[in-house]
Design a protein around this motif. Structure first.
Motif, PDB file in Angstrom:
ATOM      1  N   TYR A   1       0.844  -1.208   0.000  1.00  0.00           N
ATOM      2  CA  TYR A   1       0.000   0.000   0.000  1.00  0.00           C
ATOM      3  C   TYR A   1       0.872   1.249   0.000  1.00  0.00           C
ATOM      4  O   TYR A   1       1.790   1.384   0.799  1.00  0.00           O
ATOM      5  CB  TYR A   1      -0.911   0.010   1.244  1.00  0.00           C
ATOM      6  CG  TYR A   1      -1.832   1.216   1.286  1.00  0.00           C
ATOM      7  CD1 TYR A   1      -2.959   1.268   0.474  1.00  0.00           C
ATOM      8  CD2 TYR A   1      -1.564   2.298   2.121  1.00  0.00           C
ATOM      9  CE1 TYR A   1      -3.806   2.385   0.499  1.00  0.00           C
ATOM     10  CE2 TYR A   1      -2.409   3.409   2.144  1.00  0.00           C
ATOM     11  CZ  TYR A   1      -3.523   3.438   1.331  1.00  0.00           C
ATOM     12  OH  TYR A   1      -4.353   4.536   1.356  1.00  0.00           O
ATOM     13  N   ASP A   2       0.552   2.173  -0.913  1.00  0.00           N
ATOM     14  CA  ASP A   2       1.330   3.410  -0.972  1.00  0.00           C
ATOM     15  C   ASP A   2       0.388   4.611  -1.157  1.00  0.00           C
ATOM     16  O   ASP A   2       0.702   5.561  -1.856  1.00  0.00           O
ATOM     17  CB  ASP A   2       2.334   3.325  -2.146  1.00  0.00           C
ATOM     18  CG  ASP A   2       3.359   4.445  -2.068  1.00  0.00           C
ATOM     19  OD1 ASP A   2       3.596   4.947  -0.954  1.00  0.00           O
ATOM     20  OD2 ASP A   2       3.889   4.842  -3.124  1.00  0.00           O
ATOM     21  N   GLY A   3      -0.778   4.512  -0.551  1.00  0.00           N
ATOM     22  CA  GLY A   3      -1.798   5.560  -0.740  1.00  0.00           C
ATOM     23  C   GLY A   3      -1.921   6.475   0.464  1.00  0.00           C
ATOM     24  O   GLY A   3      -1.044   6.526   1.328  1.00  0.00           O
ATOM     25  N   PRO A   4      -3.051   7.182   0.535  1.00  0.00           N
ATOM     26  CA  PRO A   4      -3.263   8.159   1.612  1.00  0.00           C
ATOM     27  C   PRO A   4      -3.562   7.532   2.971  1.00  0.00           C
ATOM     28  O   PRO A   4      -4.226   6.497   3.045  1.00  0.00           O
ATOM     29  CB  PRO A   4      -4.500   8.941   1.139  1.00  0.00           C
ATOM     30  CG  PRO A   4      -4.788   8.495  -0.254  1.00  0.00           C
ATOM     31  CD  PRO A   4      -4.132   7.179  -0.464  1.00  0.00           C
ATOM     32  N   VAL A   5      -3.077   8.183   3.995  1.00  0.00           N
ATOM     33  CA  VAL A   5      -3.422   7.854   5.386  1.00  0.00           C
ATOM     34  C   VAL A   5      -4.034   9.142   5.943  1.00  0.00           C
ATOM     35  O   VAL A   5      -3.325  10.101   6.244  1.00  0.00           O
ATOM     36  CB  VAL A   5      -2.171   7.451   6.192  1.00  0.00           C
ATOM     37  CG1 VAL A   5      -2.507   7.262   7.670  1.00  0.00           C
ATOM     38  CG2 VAL A   5      -1.540   6.178   5.617  1.00  0.00           C
ATOM     39  N   CYS A   6      -5.349   9.178   6.014  1.00  0.00           N
ATOM     40  CA  CYS A   6      -6.019  10.436   6.405  1.00  0.00           C
ATOM     41  C   CYS A   6      -6.538  10.352   7.836  1.00  0.00           C
ATOM     42  O   CYS A   6      -7.426   9.536   8.147  1.00  0.00           O
ATOM     43  CB  CYS A   6      -7.163  10.742   5.440  1.00  0.00           C
ATOM     44  SG  CYS A   6      -6.548  11.365   3.869  1.00  0.00           S
ATOM     45  N   ILE A   7      -6.000  11.205   8.681  1.00  0.00           N
ATOM     46  CA  ILE A   7      -6.416  11.275  10.082  1.00  0.00           C
ATOM     47  C   ILE A   7      -7.886  11.674  10.132  1.00  0.00           C
ATOM     48  O   ILE A   7      -8.298  12.641   9.467  1.00  0.00           O
ATOM     49  CB  ILE A   7      -5.568  12.336  10.818  1.00  0.00           C
ATOM     50  CG1 ILE A   7      -4.107  11.897  10.861  1.00  0.00           C
ATOM     51  CG2 ILE A   7      -6.124  12.635  12.202  1.00  0.00           C
ATOM     52  CD1 ILE A   7      -3.119  13.062  11.005  1.00  0.00           C
ATOM     53  N   GLU A   8      -8.654  10.934  10.916  1.00  0.00           N
ATOM     54  CA  GLU A   8     -10.061  11.299  11.084  1.00  0.00           C
ATOM     55  C   GLU A   8     -10.300  11.564  12.560  1.00  0.00           C
ATOM     56  O   GLU A   8     -10.141  10.667  13.384  1.00  0.00           O
ATOM     57  CB  GLU A   8     -10.975  10.168  10.596  1.00  0.00           C
ATOM     58  CG  GLU A   8     -12.433  10.573  10.663  1.00  0.00           C
ATOM     59  CD  GLU A   8     -13.371   9.466  10.234  1.00  0.00           C
ATOM     60  OE1 GLU A   8     -13.136   8.294  10.582  1.00  0.00           O
ATOM     61  OE2 GLU A   8     -14.349   9.782   9.548  1.00  0.00           O
ATOM     62  N   VAL A   9     -10.655  12.787  12.874  1.00  0.00           N
ATOM     63  CA  VAL A   9     -10.825  13.140  14.290  1.00  0.00           C
ATOM     64  C   VAL A   9     -12.293  13.019  14.687  1.00  0.00           C
ATOM     65  O   VAL A   9     -13.164  13.700  14.146  1.00  0.00           O
ATOM     66  CB  VAL A   9     -10.329  14.579  14.567  1.00  0.00           C
ATOM     67  CG1 VAL A   9     -10.528  14.926  16.042  1.00  0.00           C
ATOM     68  CG2 VAL A   9      -8.865  14.731  14.177  1.00  0.00           C
ATOM     69  N   GLU A  10     -12.544  12.109  15.623  1.00  0.00           N
ATOM     70  CA  GLU A  10     -13.871  12.032  16.244  1.00  0.00           C
ATOM     71  C   GLU A  10     -13.699  11.912  17.762  1.00  0.00           C
ATOM     72  O   GLU A  10     -14.547  11.369  18.448  1.00  0.00           O
ATOM     73  CB  GLU A  10     -14.677  10.851  15.673  1.00  0.00           C
ATOM     74  CG  GLU A  10     -15.019  11.052  14.201  1.00  0.00           C
ATOM     75  CD  GLU A  10     -15.963  10.017  13.617  1.00  0.00           C
ATOM     76  OE1 GLU A  10     -16.311   9.054  14.310  1.00  0.00           O
ATOM     77  OE2 GLU A  10     -16.343  10.201  12.448  1.00  0.00           O
ATOM     78  N   ASP A  11     -12.547  12.403  18.240  1.00  0.00           N
ATOM     79  CA  ASP A  11     -12.225  12.342  19.664  1.00  0.00           C
ATOM     80  C   ASP A  11     -12.868  13.544  20.337  1.00  0.00           C
ATOM     81  O   ASP A  11     -12.456  14.693  20.128  1.00  0.00           O
ATOM     82  CB  ASP A  11     -10.687  12.362  19.805  1.00  0.00           C
ATOM     83  CG  ASP A  11     -10.221  12.174  21.240  1.00  0.00           C
ATOM     84  OD1 ASP A  11     -10.971  12.535  22.163  1.00  0.00           O
ATOM     85  OD2 ASP A  11      -9.087  11.697  21.431  1.00  0.00           O
ATOM     86  N   GLU A  12     -13.887  13.264  21.149  1.00  0.00           N
ATOM     87  CA  GLU A  12     -14.677  14.344  21.759  1.00  0.00           C
ATOM     88  C   GLU A  12     -13.855  15.225  22.703  1.00  0.00           C
ATOM     89  O   GLU A  12     -14.284  16.314  23.068  1.00  0.00           O
ATOM     90  CB  GLU A  12     -15.888  13.777  22.518  1.00  0.00           C
ATOM     91  CG  GLU A  12     -16.852  12.992  21.652  1.00  0.00           C
ATOM     92  CD  GLU A  12     -17.637  13.871  20.683  1.00  0.00           C
ATOM     93  OE1 GLU A  12     -17.852  15.065  20.987  1.00  0.00           O
ATOM     94  OE2 GLU A  12     -18.027  13.356  19.613  1.00  0.00           O
ATOM     95  N   ALA A  13     -12.659  14.756  23.080  1.00  0.00           N
ATOM     96  CA  ALA A  13     -11.818  15.566  23.957  1.00  0.00           C
ATOM     97  C   ALA A  13     -11.192  16.739  23.202  1.00  0.00           C
ATOM     98  O   ALA A  13     -10.555  17.597  23.808  1.00  0.00           O
ATOM     99  CB  ALA A  13     -10.730  14.695  24.586  1.00  0.00           C
ATOM    100  N   TYR A  14     -11.361  16.759  21.884  1.00  0.00           N
ATOM    101  CA  TYR A  14     -10.700  17.806  21.073  1.00  0.00           C
ATOM    102  C   TYR A  14     -11.673  18.509  20.133  1.00  0.00           C
ATOM    103  O   TYR A  14     -11.276  18.930  19.053  1.00  0.00           O
ATOM    104  CB  TYR A  14      -9.573  17.184  20.225  1.00  0.00           C
ATOM    105  CG  TYR A  14      -8.462  16.623  21.062  1.00  0.00           C
ATOM    106  CD1 TYR A  14      -7.360  17.402  21.410  1.00  0.00           C
ATOM    107  CD2 TYR A  14      -8.529  15.313  21.533  1.00  0.00           C
ATOM    108  CE1 TYR A  14      -6.344  16.887  22.197  1.00  0.00           C
ATOM    109  CE2 TYR A  14      -7.519  14.786  22.318  1.00  0.00           C
ATOM    110  CZ  TYR A  14      -6.435  15.580  22.649  1.00  0.00           C
ATOM    111  OH  TYR A  14      -5.430  15.075  23.435  1.00  0.00           O
ATOM    112  N   THR A  15     -12.932  18.619  20.508  1.00  0.00           N
ATOM    113  CA  THR A  15     -13.864  19.200  19.532  1.00  0.00           C
ATOM    114  C   THR A  15     -14.475  20.524  19.973  1.00  0.00           C
ATOM    115  O   THR A  15     -15.272  21.105  19.248  1.00  0.00           O
ATOM    116  CB  THR A  15     -14.997  18.193  19.196  1.00  0.00           C
ATOM    117  OG1 THR A  15     -15.566  17.739  20.415  1.00  0.00           O
ATOM    118  CG2 THR A  15     -14.484  16.995  18.404  1.00  0.00           C
TER     119      THR A  15
END
Ligand SMILES: O=C1C[C@@H](O)[C@H](O)[C@@H](O)C1=O
Length: 303
Positions: free
Chosen positions: A267-281
């Protein structure tokens, strides 16, 4: 691999602001969310950073100019509605809009789009797979004809209201096997998010050995199974009653093992961070900080 983030966490920012932030913080790409305008249909959904409802080659040129100006690529266009929904209006709207997302990706010269399969939570798995076999082949053919790949995310969409079936069939390796038997197209694959496997008390790394060649795109979200909650509600409870979405590095996933397995699979594609951590919203500053923290965890593993 390219490190990026899913644009949903900066929902209140314009596309230009999102790209400026991404460039300033050293991200390679952004997965740009493309819901039809009209506001959220659920938390972390309903985000329109690019309106593709009446997309034209001229709009594609303007968008490409923005991409070039900031030097941050679009990893994919994302639209996570419920094409196999029990609610016919929702299913029809989702399918119609998916075609527009595919067309926009083709106009932009992008490799792919990401979606859910959807599910009708009141029907059996076999009935859902029969509906999938009817609804999805023309969508994938449309993408194939335009040189666009469709990555299906493995989020089960399992919350209290959708328990116990969820709103997205594609939640396990056993079902991915059936999906790819029904649609073997090389343009049909996965947007692989390890957090959803951990949430189901499964191994988030092992399936990469079998499905590596089907992984078109990835989401980097962490998940922590909370023993005190699990011991309180049991494994039959809605999974999010016993697990907590966290930033990469702050949950249970071994990110070195996950990136290592992706690399082994070619695999050499995208690694996209997905934030759903309620401590940071709670504020824009916190959401931006969450992306920096996640970047600092993942960048050394990606280079
Ligand atoms: O990737 C995802 C898409 C979101 O719309 C969804 O709410 C979420 O759970 C997810 O993982």
């Amino acid at each position: 691999m390219q490190l990026g983030f899913v644009s949903a966490i900066l929902a209140d920012q314009s596309l230009e602001e999102v790209l400026r932030f991404a460039a300033g913080e050293g991200f390679d790409c952004v997965e740009v969310l493309c819901w039809p305008p009209g506001g959220p249909d659920r938390k972390y959904g309903g985000v329109t950073h690019l309106d593709v409802t009446d997309f034209t080659p001229a709009k594609a040129d303007d968008t490409r100019a923005l991409i070039d100006k900031h030097g941050v690529a679009f990893s994919a266009l994302g639209y996570y509605s419920i094409p196999l929904s029990a609610e016919e209006d929702q299913a029809t709207a989702a399918i119609e809009h998916l075609y527009k997302v595919i067309d926009a990706a083709a106009m932009l010269g992008l490799k792919g789009i990401n979606s859910f399969l959807g599910a009708n939570q009141f029907k059996s798995m076999e009935e859902n797979l029969a509906k999938f076999a009817e609804v999805w082949p023309p969508i994938v053919r449309h993408a194939e004809e335009r040189g666009v790949r469709v990555g299906i995310e493995n989020c089960p969409m399992l919350y209290a209201k959708t328990w116990p079936f969820g709103l997205n069939l594609a939640h396990s390796p056993a079902i991915w096997r059936r999906m790819f038997e029904i649609i073997p197209s090389p343009n049909f694959g996965l947007n692989y998010d390890p957090s959803h496997l951990r949430m189901q008390l499964m191994d988030p790394v092992a399936p990469i050995r079998e499905f590596g060649s089907r992984i078109f795109h990835t989401h980097a979200k962490d998940m922590r199974v909370d023993p005190h909650r699990l011991n309180d509600v049991g494994s039959f409870a809605p999974p999010m009653d016993r697990a907590t979405a966290k930033l990469p590095g702050l949950g249970d996933i071994d990110w070195g093992a996950w990136i290592g397995a992706l690399g082994d699979a070619g695999y050499d594609g995208p690694v996209c961070i997905e934030v759903e951590d309620e401590a940071y919203t709670e504020s824009l500053e916190a959401r931006q900080r969450s992306l920096r923290i996640s970047r600092n965890v993942l960048r050394p593993l990606i280079g």
